[in-house]
Write a protein that holds these residues in place. Sequence first.
Motif, PDB file in Angstrom:
ATOM      1  N   GLY A 151       0.782  -1.229   0.000  1.00 39.59           N
ATOM      2  CA  GLY A 151       0.000   0.000   0.000  1.00 39.59           C
ATOM      3  C   GLY A 151       0.812   1.276   0.000  1.00 39.59           C
ATOM      4  N   TYR A 152       2.126   1.196  -0.201  1.00 40.18           N
ATOM      5  CA  TYR A 152       2.973   2.382  -0.258  1.00 40.18           C
ATOM      6  C   TYR A 152       2.872   3.016  -1.654  1.00 40.18           C
ATOM      7  CZ  TYR A 152       5.283   0.707   4.014  1.00 40.18           C
ATOM      8  OH  TYR A 152       5.553   0.285   5.298  1.00 40.18           O
ATOM      9  N   TYR A 153       2.773   4.332  -1.722  1.00 39.65           N
ATOM     10  CA  TYR A 153       2.761   5.018  -3.011  1.00 39.65           C
ATOM     11  C   TYR A 153       4.144   4.931  -3.666  1.00 39.65           C
ATOM     12  CZ  TYR A 153      -1.778   7.134  -1.974  1.00 39.65           C
ATOM     13  OH  TYR A 153      -3.103   7.331  -1.680  1.00 39.65           O
ATOM     14  N   VAL A 154       4.163   4.575  -4.948  1.00 38.07           N
ATOM     15  CA  VAL A 154       5.405   4.601  -5.717  1.00 38.07           C
ATOM     16  C   VAL A 154       5.575   6.009  -6.270  1.00 38.07           C
ATOM     17  CG1 VAL A 154       6.664   3.609  -7.655  1.00 38.07           C
ATOM     18  CG2 VAL A 154       5.124   2.166  -6.305  1.00 38.07           C
ATOM     19  N   LEU A 155       6.730   6.621  -6.043  1.00 39.59           N
ATOM     20  CA  LEU A 155       6.956   8.011  -6.411  1.00 39.59           C
ATOM     21  C   LEU A 155       7.693   8.114  -7.741  1.00 39.59           C
ATOM     22  CD1 LEU A 155       8.014   9.517  -2.963  1.00 39.59           C
ATOM     23  CD2 LEU A 155       5.710   9.221  -3.914  1.00 39.59           C
ATOM     24  N   ASP A 156       7.478   9.248  -8.408  1.00 38.95           N
ATOM     25  CA  ASP A 156       8.206   9.520  -9.647  1.00 38.95           C
ATOM     26  C   ASP A 156       9.496  10.264  -9.331  1.00 38.95           C
ATOM     27  OD1 ASP A 156       7.460  12.113  -9.058  1.00 38.95           O
ATOM     28  OD2 ASP A 156       5.970  12.257 -10.656  1.00 38.95           O
ATOM     29  N   ALA A 157      10.210  10.690 -10.368  1.00 34.84           N
ATOM     30  CA  ALA A 157      11.492  11.364 -10.173  1.00 34.84           C
ATOM     31  C   ALA A 157      11.339  12.695  -9.457  1.00 34.84           C
ATOM     32  CB  ALA A 157      12.177  11.557 -11.526  1.00 34.84           C
ATOM     33  N   ALA A 158      10.133  13.269  -9.500  1.00 35.92           N
ATOM     34  CA  ALA A 158       9.877  14.543  -8.820  1.00 35.92           C
ATOM     35  C   ALA A 158       9.370  14.344  -7.404  1.00 35.92           C
ATOM     36  CB  ALA A 158       8.872  15.370  -9.620  1.00 35.92           C
ATOM     37  N   GLY A 159       9.249  13.095  -6.962  1.00 34.71           N
ATOM     38  CA  GLY A 159       8.800  12.817  -5.609  1.00 34.71           C
ATOM     39  C   GLY A 159       7.305  12.844  -5.439  1.00 34.71           C
ATOM     40  N   GLN A 160       6.546  12.634  -6.522  1.00 37.59           N
ATOM     41  CA  GLN A 160       5.095  12.668  -6.470  1.00 37.59           C
ATOM     42  C   GLN A 160       4.527  11.288  -6.781  1.00 37.59           C
ATOM     43  OE1 GLN A 160       3.406  15.391  -5.460  1.00 37.59           O
ATOM     44  NE2 GLN A 160       5.406  16.377  -5.196  1.00 37.59           N
ATOM     45  N   PRO A 161       3.360  10.933  -6.193  1.00 36.24           N
ATOM     46  CA  PRO A 161       2.713   9.656  -6.527  1.00 36.24           C
ATOM     47  C   PRO A 161       2.356   9.593  -8.010  1.00 36.24           C
ATOM     48  CG  PRO A 161       1.776  10.604  -4.528  1.00 36.24           C
ATOM     49  CD  PRO A 161       2.649  11.661  -5.118  1.00 36.24           C
ATOM     50  N   ILE A 162       2.367   8.398  -8.565  1.00 38.40           N
ATOM     51  CA  ILE A 162       2.115   8.193  -9.993  1.00 38.40           C
ATOM     52  C   ILE A 162       0.680   7.698 -10.179  1.00 38.40           C
ATOM     53  CG2 ILE A 162       2.842   6.930 -12.046  1.00 38.40           C
ATOM     54  CD1 ILE A 162       5.606   6.663 -10.735  1.00 38.40           C
ATOM     55  N   GLN A 163      -0.123   8.464 -10.899  1.00 40.84           N
ATOM     56  CA  GLN A 163      -1.504   8.089 -11.168  1.00 40.84           C
ATOM     57  C   GLN A 163      -1.663   7.745 -12.641  1.00 40.84           C
ATOM     58  OE1 GLN A 163      -4.504  11.096 -10.316  1.00 40.84           O
ATOM     59  NE2 GLN A 163      -6.009   9.538  -9.771  1.00 40.84           N
ATOM     60  N   LEU A 164      -2.305   6.614 -12.926  1.00 37.87           N
ATOM     61  CA  LEU A 164      -2.477   6.122 -14.283  1.00 37.87           C
ATOM     62  C   LEU A 164      -3.961   5.960 -14.613  1.00 37.87           C
ATOM     63  CD1 LEU A 164       0.296   3.397 -13.992  1.00 37.87           C
ATOM     64  CD2 LEU A 164       0.511   5.543 -15.222  1.00 37.87           C
TER      65      LEU A 164
END
Length: 276
Positions: A151-164
């Motif tokens: 349940g941990y959010y996977v972050l992008d290179a900018a440190g933000q959660p990734i929504q698809l």
Amino acid sequence: MLRGFYTAATGMIAQQRRTEMLTNNLSNARTPGFKADQSSMRAFPEMLIQRFDKTNIPTEKGLNLPMNSFVGGLNTGVYMQEATPTFKQGNLQETGNKTDIALIDVAMPVNEENGKNGTVFYTTMHQGQICYTRNGNFTLDQQKYLTTSGGYYVLDAAGQPIQLNSDQFTVSSNGDIYDNGQFVASLGIAYAENPYALVKESDGMYYSNDGQLPVANNVPGVQFTLQQEVLEQSNVDPSRTMTEMMTAYRAFEANQKILQAYDRSLEKAVNEVGKI
């Protein structure tokens, strides 16, 4: 006699803790990205034993003093100092699931302090805390955010959660995510120069006490690749782990028998010798 009693007891405690560590390794043999722990055994400082000889040495004032003579050292036991993970790359297994992404080390700089290679991690977030993992067994939650199995959010290179939009996305070898042919984000891959300084927690998560780890793409000499529909397996060797568990058990059993022998000797000293 009691000195040996305590020495055997420390051996039992050390082997018990080692067995618990090996049991945890074995139970996570099928956990993706899990890194096996290895123990470091250390001995307590030895005691120097001396005795007083019957021969007396006369002094200038006419006093006789007993002479010291060195007997030898006495080991005071052992303890398991720490359990450190081994960051060797695990085997890769094809799964066919779009949300499974393997993180593969290609070339990592060598740490000058310990002479070992660094490694890379996925950057995740849980309850506002940044943490790192090698487990690429991801999923999409109800809001279509990319998360870990815990349940941990996977972050992008900018440190933000990734929504698809759906689970039919693609990931390139450098971590770029495309959804319906449109670029969405780049996976946040962090580099740990000294991964042994990280704090290991449950669910294959690691935390840094020295601040956030740098982005791997910004560190010279770091080369990695990602492979979709593939999982990195744990680096636990089940057969070797079972052998080490048996060795630890035999050592525990040997110390246990020594402890029982001391116990019988003390019982005889109290119940039989005391009567005389």
